[in-house]
Design an enzyme around this catalytic site. Structure first.
Site, PDB file in Angstrom:
ATOM      1  N   ARG A  77      26.953  37.761  33.878  1.00  0.00           N
ATOM      2  CA  ARG A  77      27.220  38.071  35.277  1.00  0.00           C
ATOM      3  C   ARG A  77      26.141  38.939  35.881  1.00  0.00           C
ATOM      4  NH1 ARG A  77      32.622  40.005  37.016  1.00  0.00           N
ATOM      5  NH2 ARG A  77      31.500  39.636  38.927  1.00  0.00           N
ATOM      6  N   ARG A 111      16.414  26.531  42.776  1.00  0.00           N
ATOM      7  CA  ARG A 111      15.715  25.239  42.728  1.00  0.00           C
ATOM      8  C   ARG A 111      14.203  25.377  42.815  1.00  0.00           C
ATOM      9  NH1 ARG A 111      19.107  22.994  40.288  1.00  0.00           N
ATOM     10  NH2 ARG A 111      21.038  22.325  41.225  1.00  0.00           N
ATOM     11  N   CYS A 114      27.670  26.679  44.604  1.00  0.00           N
ATOM     12  CA  CYS A 114      27.814  27.850  45.472  1.00  0.00           C
ATOM     13  C   CYS A 114      29.203  27.851  46.090  1.00  0.00           C
ATOM     14  CB  CYS A 114      26.787  27.826  46.600  1.00  0.00           C
ATOM     15  SG  CYS A 114      25.087  27.964  46.059  1.00  0.00           S
ATOM     16  N   GLU A 168      33.123  34.136  48.214  1.00  0.00           N
ATOM     17  CA  GLU A 168      34.001  35.089  47.540  1.00  0.00           C
ATOM     18  C   GLU A 168      35.340  35.152  48.271  1.00  0.00           C
ATOM     19  OE1 GLU A 168      34.081  37.399  44.908  1.00  0.00           O
ATOM     20  OE2 GLU A 168      32.315  36.355  44.190  1.00  0.00           O
ATOM     21  N   ARG A 214      26.786  37.076  44.102  1.00  0.00           N
ATOM     22  CA  ARG A 214      27.144  37.181  42.691  1.00  0.00           C
ATOM     23  C   ARG A 214      26.711  35.916  41.960  1.00  0.00           C
ATOM     24  NH1 ARG A 214      31.333  39.687  45.522  1.00  0.00           N
ATOM     25  NH2 ARG A 214      32.062  41.650  44.674  1.00  0.00           N
ATOM     26  N   TYR A 268      23.419  44.293  37.649  1.00  0.00           N
ATOM     27  CA  TYR A 268      23.934  44.645  38.971  1.00  0.00           C
ATOM     28  C   TYR A 268      22.869  45.451  39.703  1.00  0.00           C
ATOM     29  CZ  TYR A 268      28.331  42.878  37.363  1.00  0.00           C
ATOM     30  OH  TYR A 268      29.301  42.030  36.897  1.00  0.00           O
ATOM     31  N   ARG A 291      30.241  47.500  38.955  1.00  0.00           N
ATOM     32  CA  ARG A 291      30.453  47.670  37.519  1.00  0.00           C
ATOM     33  C   ARG A 291      29.525  48.750  36.969  1.00  0.00           C
ATOM     34  NH1 ARG A 291      33.209  43.842  34.411  1.00  0.00           N
ATOM     35  NH2 ARG A 291      33.083  45.558  32.927  1.00  0.00           N
TER      36      ARG A 291
END
Length: 127
Positions: free
Chosen positions: A7, A63, A75, A78, A90, A108, A116
């Site tokens: 992530r 790409r 894609c 959220e 994200r 992050y 996080r």
């Protein structure tokens, strides 16, 4: 070999296509660098953005990276949770690897480091 999720998240300051593409590229490059990933290892990539970002598809940035032309990318938006971090991109890479969960470096950047802090501190310690 297992499939592991890696992530990462970052933020931008404006809803601008160039800024979104640059931030996506920066985040992906950092994830790849910290985890020593080859595009051939990737099962797929999932990218989400908050609803305040609609200037471009962040997959466009992926790409343009040599070797990533055939990597499946999706894609999405959220979930619009009240009070959540705005202007956020994200990424979830699903990678075929022999690494353990503890060996994975989640990344992050910018304001997304607030999401996080435990993983940010852990990655900084391991680097």
């Amino acid at each position: 070999m297992l499939v592991r999720g890696i992530r990462g998240a970052t933020t931008v300051t404006t809803n601008d296509a160039d800024e979104i593409l640059l931030a996506t590229t920066e985040l992906l490059n950092k994830i790849v660098q910290e985890n020593t990933i080859d595009p051939e290892q990737i099962s797929h990539v999932w990218i989400t953005m908050t609803q305040d970002l609609d200037a471009t598809f962040p997959a466009r940035a992926v790409r343009t990276i040599e070797g990533w032309e055939l990597v499946p990318i999706m894609c999405s938006l959220e979930i619009p949770v009240a009070g959540s971090l705005p202007m956020c991109i994200r990424i979830m890479l699903n990678v075929n690897t022999d690494k353990t969960q503890a060996e994975i470096h989640h990344i992050y950047l910018n304001e997304a480091a607030k999401l996080r802090p435990d993983l940010v501190e852990r990655t900084q310690t391991l680097s």
